[in-house]
Design a protein around this motif. Structure first.
Motif, mmCIF file in Angstrom:
data_model
loop_
_atom_site.group_PDB
_atom_site.id
_atom_site.type_symbol
_atom_site.label_atom_id
_atom_site.label_comp_id
_atom_site.label_asym_id
_atom_site.label_seq_id
_atom_site.Cartn_x
_atom_site.Cartn_y
_atom_site.Cartn_z
ATOM 1 N N VAL A 24 3.546 1.274 -1.030
ATOM 2 C CA VAL A 24 3.914 2.324 -1.592
ATOM 3 C C VAL A 24 3.148 3.182 -2.696
ATOM 4 O O VAL A 24 2.859 4.313 -2.248
ATOM 5 C CB VAL A 24 5.540 2.095 -1.995
ATOM 6 C CG1 VAL A 24 5.803 3.347 -2.511
ATOM 7 C CG2 VAL A 24 6.088 1.760 -0.716
ATOM 8 N N GLU A 28 -0.057 7.636 -0.629
ATOM 9 C CA GLU A 28 -0.636 9.332 -0.648
ATOM 10 C C GLU A 28 -2.290 9.187 -0.742
ATOM 11 O O GLU A 28 -2.868 9.702 0.146
ATOM 12 C CB GLU A 28 0.014 9.829 -1.727
ATOM 13 C CG GLU A 28 1.365 10.310 -1.429
ATOM 14 C CD GLU A 28 2.428 9.170 -1.203
ATOM 15 O OE1 GLU A 28 3.141 9.193 -0.146
ATOM 16 O OE2 GLU A 28 2.642 8.586 -2.327
ATOM 17 N N CYS A 78 3.831 2.643 4.142
ATOM 18 C CA CYS A 78 2.658 3.246 4.507
ATOM 19 C C CYS A 78 2.439 3.089 5.887
ATOM 20 O O CYS A 78 1.808 2.237 6.496
ATOM 21 C CB CYS A 78 1.384 2.559 3.781
ATOM 22 S SG CYS A 78 -0.297 3.283 4.278
ATOM 23 N N ARG A 316 5.232 12.610 -1.318
ATOM 24 C CA ARG A 316 5.568 11.505 -0.374
ATOM 25 C C ARG A 316 6.395 12.282 0.809
ATOM 26 O O ARG A 316 6.345 11.747 2.146
ATOM 27 C CB ARG A 316 6.525 10.317 -1.047
ATOM 28 C CG ARG A 316 6.901 9.034 0.005
ATOM 29 C CD ARG A 316 7.682 8.159 -0.649
ATOM 30 N NE ARG A 316 7.816 7.083 -0.090
ATOM 31 C CZ ARG A 316 8.690 6.128 -0.216
ATOM 32 N NH1 ARG A 316 9.583 6.421 -1.250
ATOM 33 N NH2 ARG A 316 9.064 5.054 0.790
ATOM 34 N N ARG A 319 4.260 13.909 3.403
ATOM 35 C CA ARG A 319 3.385 12.885 4.103
ATOM 36 C C ARG A 319 4.434 12.132 5.237
ATOM 37 O O ARG A 319 4.125 11.978 6.290
ATOM 38 C CB ARG A 319 2.869 11.705 2.975
ATOM 39 C CG ARG A 319 2.428 10.348 4.156
ATOM 40 C CD ARG A 319 1.774 9.222 3.269
ATOM 41 N NE ARG A 319 2.911 8.938 2.199
ATOM 42 C CZ ARG A 319 3.495 7.701 2.448
ATOM 43 N NH1 ARG A 319 3.968 7.379 3.574
ATOM 44 N NH2 ARG A 319 4.496 7.390 1.755
#
Length: 347
Positions: A24, A28, A78, A316, A319
């Motif tokens: 986490v 990004e 992720c 986030r 994404r």
């Protein structure tokens, strides 16, 4: 927010620690720069690569519910790292069922996480078109053709490569995941999401692999039903990414979305655990489409809640929304695509 009923298993603790401590915080950056080898080494050390592998070969033999929850945790943390490592589990499953010599050579190292395997077989789903042909030559097999998608290039140690013979036999064989005469990789693809996974195409120009590399040989018509069953149900990553998106909302706003997600997830996994994997096909595809709708709604809600900040590449929510787009087509077949389009049209 953890939607799973109380379930104690050491692998779940490891997955949560890996997610919280590494995946986490770095997600990004990884999304923009690529999955680093250090992430793969961390996954190998965690023991998660052997979650469903036989205990006799160093795996954990965890039940399906635990294996699915691990996938949810990693995908929500992720999605790029999850997608690279998820390729590994199909080779493990094939080896666990194989009676050929390669089982004793590779199942242990793969189950223990000493090696990471990729896969190059999704092109089989385009049959009767045959992108990769295989033919017997001497004490081995010669591969010719193109693999449109191969994930984890430069991160995987080995790959499981598949082709179809002239008499419609499918053959799966292991080889090192590196370029050499007969095997050339493209430059990594620039994708709308999951560019970080180092996905390439492969050109096979007479790649020769010995008989000892073969893990499975069977008629296409025997292999295809089991593969079809894998594509009928909603996958764990859908629920993991949706759950991660809802964690960005305040609890009151998230509550109705969370309830709907939990309901669809329960029904999807009940179908996945049904003893007849090719029964209730219409229901399976409908629940799969419903899961995607929940995913879309959850990630859209996260973007809306984030406002203008959601347009930054460091967001986030943004994404996760792009990862949701990727999951719409991951593992897609003509059958699942048609069912999804009918659902979108309200048919």
């Amino acid at each position: 927010m953890d939607m799973t009923p109380t379930c104690a298993h050491p692998l779940l603790d490891r997955a949560r620690r890996l997610a919280a401590d590494l995946l986490v915080p770095e997600a990004e950056r990884v999304d923009q720069e690529g999955v680093p080898a250090s992430h793969i080494e961390a996954v190998k050390r965690s023991g998660l690569l052997g979650a469903g592998a036989p205990v006799a070969y160093g795996g954990s033999g965890a039940p399906p519910g635990v294996v699915r929850r691990i996938a949810e945790i990693l995908a929500g943390a992720c999605c790029s790292t999850w997608f690279v490592q998820t390729q590994h589990h199909t080779p493990v499953q094939i080896l666990a069922r194989s009676e050929l010599p390669v089982r004793e050579r590779l199942l242990g190292p793969l189950s223990r996480g000493e090696l990471l395997s990729g896969v190059a077989y999704a092109h089989l789903r385009s049959y009767p078109r045959i992108p990769v042909r295989v033919r017997r030559e001497g004490r081995g097999w010669r591969f010719e053709g193109s693999v449109p998608w191969y994930t984890g290039w430069g991160l995987n140690d080995v790959m499981l490569l598949a082709g179809v013979s002239d008499d419609d036999e499918v053959l799966f064989a292991f080889t090192e995941a590196r370029g050499r005469p007969g095997l050339r990789a493209s430059e990594p693809m620039r994708l709308a999401a999951l560019t970080a996974t180092r996905t390439v195409s492969l050109e096979l120009t007479g790649l020769w692999l010995p008989e000892e590399a073969v893990a499975l040989r069977t008629r296409y018509e025997r292999w295809a039903p089991a593969d079809r069953a894998r594509t009928l149900n909603a996958g764990p990553a859908v629920f993991g990414v949706a759950e991660a998106a809802l964690s960005l909302l305040d609890p009151k706003t998230a509550a109705p979305f969370t309830a709907r997600l939990a309901d669809v997830r329960r029904r999807a996994y009940a179908l996945a655990d049904h003893p007849a994997p090719l029964e209730r096909v219409v229901e399976r595809l409908a629940v799969r489409a419903e899961a995607y709708e929940v995913l879309r709604t959850a990630t859209t809600a996260a973007v809306v809640a984030g406002g203008g900040r959601s347009m930054a590449l460091t967001s986030r929510a943004q994404r996760l929304a792009r990862e949701a787009l990727f999951l719409l087509v991951q593992g897609q077949t003509a059958e699942s695509r048609a069912a999804h389009l009918r659902a979108l049209a309200g048919a």
